[in-house]
Motif scaffolding. Sequence first.
Motif, mmCIF file in Angstrom:
data_model
loop_
_atom_site.group_PDB
_atom_site.id
_atom_site.type_symbol
_atom_site.label_atom_id
_atom_site.label_comp_id
_atom_site.label_asym_id
_atom_site.label_seq_id
_atom_site.Cartn_x
_atom_site.Cartn_y
_atom_site.Cartn_z
ATOM 1 N N HIS A 45 0.844 -1.184 0.000
ATOM 2 C CA HIS A 45 0.000 0.000 0.000
ATOM 3 C C HIS A 45 0.887 1.243 0.000
ATOM 4 O O HIS A 45 1.672 1.479 0.918
ATOM 5 N N ASN A 46 0.782 2.043 -1.059
ATOM 6 C CA ASN A 46 1.534 3.300 -1.187
ATOM 7 C C ASN A 46 3.049 3.106 -1.211
ATOM 8 O O ASN A 46 3.794 4.062 -1.073
ATOM 9 N N ALA A 47 3.514 1.847 -1.318
ATOM 10 C CA ALA A 47 4.960 1.652 -1.373
ATOM 11 C C ALA A 47 5.528 2.154 -2.695
ATOM 12 O O ALA A 47 6.669 2.573 -2.769
ATOM 13 N N GLU A 48 4.714 2.076 -3.736
ATOM 14 C CA GLU A 48 5.125 2.575 -5.034
ATOM 15 C C GLU A 48 3.995 3.412 -5.604
ATOM 16 O O GLU A 48 2.829 3.153 -5.380
ATOM 17 N N GLY A 49 4.345 4.426 -6.361
ATOM 18 C CA GLY A 49 3.341 5.241 -7.014
ATOM 19 C C GLY A 49 2.605 6.141 -6.034
ATOM 20 O O GLY A 49 2.968 6.276 -4.883
ATOM 21 N N ASP A 52 0.777 9.942 -4.992
ATOM 22 C CA ASP A 52 1.329 11.279 -4.809
ATOM 23 C C ASP A 52 2.237 11.274 -3.587
ATOM 24 O O ASP A 52 1.766 11.123 -2.461
ATOM 25 N N PRO A 53 3.552 11.450 -3.756
ATOM 26 C CA PRO A 53 4.463 11.404 -2.607
ATOM 27 C C PRO A 53 4.219 12.509 -1.597
ATOM 28 O O PRO A 53 4.611 12.397 -0.440
ATOM 29 N N ASP A 54 3.547 13.589 -2.022
ATOM 30 C CA ASP A 54 3.284 14.697 -1.109
ATOM 31 C C ASP A 54 2.135 14.420 -0.154
ATOM 32 O O ASP A 54 1.966 15.108 0.844
ATOM 33 N N GLU A 55 1.311 13.397 -0.466
ATOM 34 C CA GLU A 55 0.137 13.158 0.374
ATOM 35 C C GLU A 55 0.100 11.795 1.031
ATOM 36 O O GLU A 55 -0.659 11.575 1.968
ATOM 37 N N ARG A 56 0.921 10.838 0.574
ATOM 38 C CA ARG A 56 0.743 9.468 1.045
ATOM 39 C C ARG A 56 1.053 9.272 2.521
ATOM 40 O O ARG A 56 0.627 8.273 3.104
ATOM 41 N N ASP A 57 1.794 10.174 3.156
ATOM 42 C CA ASP A 57 2.039 10.067 4.595
ATOM 43 C C ASP A 57 0.922 10.701 5.414
ATOM 44 O O ASP A 57 0.915 10.583 6.638
ATOM 45 N N TYR A 58 -0.026 11.374 4.739
ATOM 46 C CA TYR A 58 -1.053 12.121 5.451
ATOM 47 C C TYR A 58 -2.485 11.794 5.030
ATOM 48 O O TYR A 58 -3.414 11.959 5.815
ATOM 49 N N ILE A 59 -2.659 11.349 3.790
ATOM 50 C CA ILE A 59 -3.993 11.200 3.213
ATOM 51 C C ILE A 59 -4.253 9.750 2.823
ATOM 52 O O ILE A 59 -3.373 9.067 2.306
ATOM 53 N N PRO A 67 -3.203 6.863 7.595
ATOM 54 C CA PRO A 67 -2.199 6.558 6.566
ATOM 55 C C PRO A 67 -1.191 5.513 7.002
ATOM 56 O O PRO A 67 -0.649 4.782 6.174
ATOM 57 N N ASN A 68 -0.909 5.417 8.295
ATOM 58 C CA ASN A 68 0.059 4.444 8.800
ATOM 59 C C ASN A 68 -0.219 4.202 10.279
ATOM 60 O O ASN A 68 -1.159 4.777 10.843
ATOM 61 N N LEU A 69 0.607 3.368 10.911
ATOM 62 C CA LEU A 69 0.402 3.006 12.318
ATOM 63 C C LEU A 69 1.521 3.518 13.211
ATOM 64 O O LEU A 69 1.679 3.075 14.331
ATOM 65 N N ARG A 70 2.313 4.491 12.710
ATOM 66 C CA ARG A 70 3.467 4.921 13.491
ATOM 67 C C ARG A 70 3.172 6.080 14.438
ATOM 68 O O ARG A 70 4.026 6.466 15.220
ATOM 69 N N GLY A 71 1.972 6.628 14.395
ATOM 70 C CA GLY A 71 1.613 7.710 15.298
ATOM 71 C C GLY A 71 0.993 7.203 16.585
ATOM 72 O O GLY A 71 1.081 6.020 16.925
ATOM 73 N N GLN A 72 0.340 8.078 17.324
ATOM 74 C CA GLN A 72 -0.295 7.725 18.589
ATOM 75 C C GLN A 72 -1.780 7.407 18.439
ATOM 76 O O GLN A 72 -2.420 6.979 19.387
ATOM 77 N N LEU A 73 -2.324 7.620 17.226
ATOM 78 C CA LEU A 73 -3.762 7.454 17.008
ATOM 79 C C LEU A 73 -4.008 6.574 15.792
ATOM 80 O O LEU A 73 -3.351 6.714 14.762
#
Length: 202
Positions: free
Chosen positions: A82-86, A88-95, A117-123
């Motif tokens: 998921h999102n590893a390739e392709g 929008d690099p500007d949004e994939r960490d947030y959207i 977007p991922n599981l590395r935060g607190q929420l």
Amino acid sequence: MPASNEKAATASEDEDLTPTRVGAEIRDLRKAKRLTIKELSLATSLSIGHLSEIERGIASPGIKTLHDIAKALGVTIGWFLHNAEGGDPDERDYIVRAGNRRTLRFSSGITDELLSPNLRGQLELLMSRFPPGSTEAGTPYTHNGEEAGLILAGSLELWIGEQSFTLREGDSFSFPSTTPHRYRNPGSVETVVVWAITPPSY
């Protein structure tokens, strides 16, 4: 998810994947499941050193290795692609776009879609779909943190400790996850719930 799985299915076992992002996804899910790298090593028969290199993006896993890791963590390899390739690099960490959610399907018929977007935060934010009569857990369970939710459709029977509540569309709830709890859809239509969980425990 389906597109990612299709890519994986057509790849050879020796084909390398984008190492940095895939490694981060593996590390995030492992930590969310409260597994040590040693426990993952035992479950996959991969060495601790090799797993560490994969998680840090130093080594790139082949398809077979990724299948072994995914099986040990209870997901398909599409989770890591998921999102590893392709994208929008500007949004994939947030959207997370509506058509690009990571999904887990359980034998009970319940489906969880990760809205974060991922599981590395607190929420952790996710959406659960309960078919009529389905139960998330037969017996109450506990874990660290807190959780809250909003019923978008249908009804949900919620047990918190010794108390039982029936919630309907528009109702919401919040409780410490250290209190024994379980859920069930008592109705004849699908129940849809959006959850907020901290820390992530997907």
